[in-house]
Enzyme design. Structure first.
Site, mmCIF file in Angstrom:
data_model
loop_
_atom_site.group_PDB
_atom_site.id
_atom_site.type_symbol
_atom_site.label_atom_id
_atom_site.label_comp_id
_atom_site.label_asym_id
_atom_site.label_seq_id
_atom_site.Cartn_x
_atom_site.Cartn_y
_atom_site.Cartn_z
ATOM 1 C CB SER A 42 -9.660 -1.652 3.303
ATOM 2 O OG SER A 42 -10.269 -2.818 2.791
ATOM 3 N NE ARG A 61 -3.801 -2.225 0.057
ATOM 4 C CZ ARG A 61 -3.524 -3.428 -0.456
ATOM 5 N NH1 ARG A 61 -2.383 -3.635 -1.093
ATOM 6 N NH2 ARG A 61 -4.389 -4.410 -0.346
ATOM 7 C CD GLU A 69 -5.755 0.584 2.085
ATOM 8 O OE1 GLU A 69 -6.086 0.596 0.888
ATOM 9 O OE2 GLU A 69 -5.907 -0.395 2.826
#
Length: 331
Positions: free
Chosen positions: A231, A159, A327
């Site tokens: 998410s 990520r 995130e």
């Protein structure tokens, strides 16, 4: 445009404004904006806002790319390389590839956002990361200098990428190239993919895409109905020794061993074990079907989402001794 509402530019549905907002449709148009000194400071370049949480009005310039186009730049019997505009909707690109029997991106179906963001975030799902498909990323910086980054120079990891580093916030992605397979190649050993595929008479790209979409829709709320950014937390990665200790205490804990000997633990499971699934804190809540997702129940501010995030993180830290990190980018 001045005093521009960002309500439709962030999937959390936070009602904030940008002092100025500019969209461009080509590299030449972006260069003209740069030459005219139109890029005032501070500025922020966004995609569809599916990975952003605005905490207040943005007292600067918001930039948004509308560079389109999907073009084949190289093709053999085994592979095809395509150059895609940063402003192309990601899932539209996935559908385009599936329609042409190009293998590689189907497991990334229904991920919100745009192509440019895929290269910034190194999006991933169901055993696939986009870094394994990207060959190069075309950019232009705020002084008008063009630069092409081969994938080896993008510093891709879980990520993250070189484009997320603070000293690269003035680099704008214009095009991304992906190398896809033309011969059948699937990634199916993740989650319940194989189990869901048993409902279909034959294996194909179209059925894999449908299965991925069905799985995602069963777990993730539609941001048009309930504001969210998908998410919210990254799955934590821990040393094997820490994992062994936790596994002894929580034998049902799911995990994924990585090639470097460390172990990835699903953040959603950790949050669920702390009793947060379906619980709210003011106008923000943890989704009742997927604990990894924080939602705007209606009228939430960025500060409400952050307060919930902080409370969830503290619970996981206290119970498991693991730090989970967002995130989503706080603006």
């Amino acid at each position: 445009m001045e005093k521009y509402s960002l309500l439709s530019h962030n999937t959390f549905g936070i009602d904030v404004y940008a002092k100025n907002f500019i969209e461009y449709t080509s590299v030449d148009e972006l260069k003209k904006l740069i030459a005219q000194n139109a890029l005032t400071v501070p500025f922020l370049h966004i995609g569809e806002g599916s990975n952003l949480l605005f905490t207040r009005d943005y007292e600067g310039l918001i930039l948004h790319s509308r560079i389109r186009g999907i073009d084949v730049v190289e093709e053999t019997d085994e592979f095809v390389t395509v150059r895609v505009g940063a402003g192309v909707n990601w899932d539209d690109f996935v559908a385009y590839c599936v329609d042409r029997n190009w293998y590689g991106v189907e497991n990334l179906s229904l991920i919100p956002g745009e192509v440019g963001a895929s290269a910034v975030q190194n999006i991933g799902a169901y055993g696939v990361e986009v870094k394994d498909l990207i060959t190069e990323v075309e950019t232009i910086d705020w002084q008008g200098q063009e630069c092409i980054y081969p994938v080896s120079e993008c510093a891709y990891a879980y990520r993250t990428s070189i484009f997320k580093q603070s000293d690269n916030k003035t680099v704008f992605i214009t095009y991304v190239q992906y190398k896809l397979r033309k011969q059948a190649y699937y990634t199916l050993d993740y989650g319940t993919i194989r189990q869901e595929l048993e409902k279909y008479p034959a294996l194909s790209l179209a059925t894999v895409r449908k299965v991925i979409i069905d799985i995602r829709e069963s777990k993730l709320p539609d941001p048009k109905v309930m504001g969210n950014a998908g998410s919210f937390f990254m799955n934590p990665i821990v040393p094997y020794t820490q994992f062994e200790a936790l596994k002894g205490e929580y034998p049902l804990m799911p995990f994924y061993e990585l090639s470097d000997g460390r172990v990835k633990i699903p953040a959603g499971w950790l949050i669920d074990q702390c009793g947060w699934k379906g619980k709210s804190l003011g106008p923000a809540a943890v989704h009742d079907k997927q604990a990894l997702v924080l939602v705007n129940c209606g009228g939430a501010k960025g500060s409400d989402i952050i307060a919930l995030s902080d409370a969830v993180r503290a619970s996981v830290r206290d119970k498991f001794g693991i730090e989970i990190n967002p995130e989503v980018n706080f603006i």
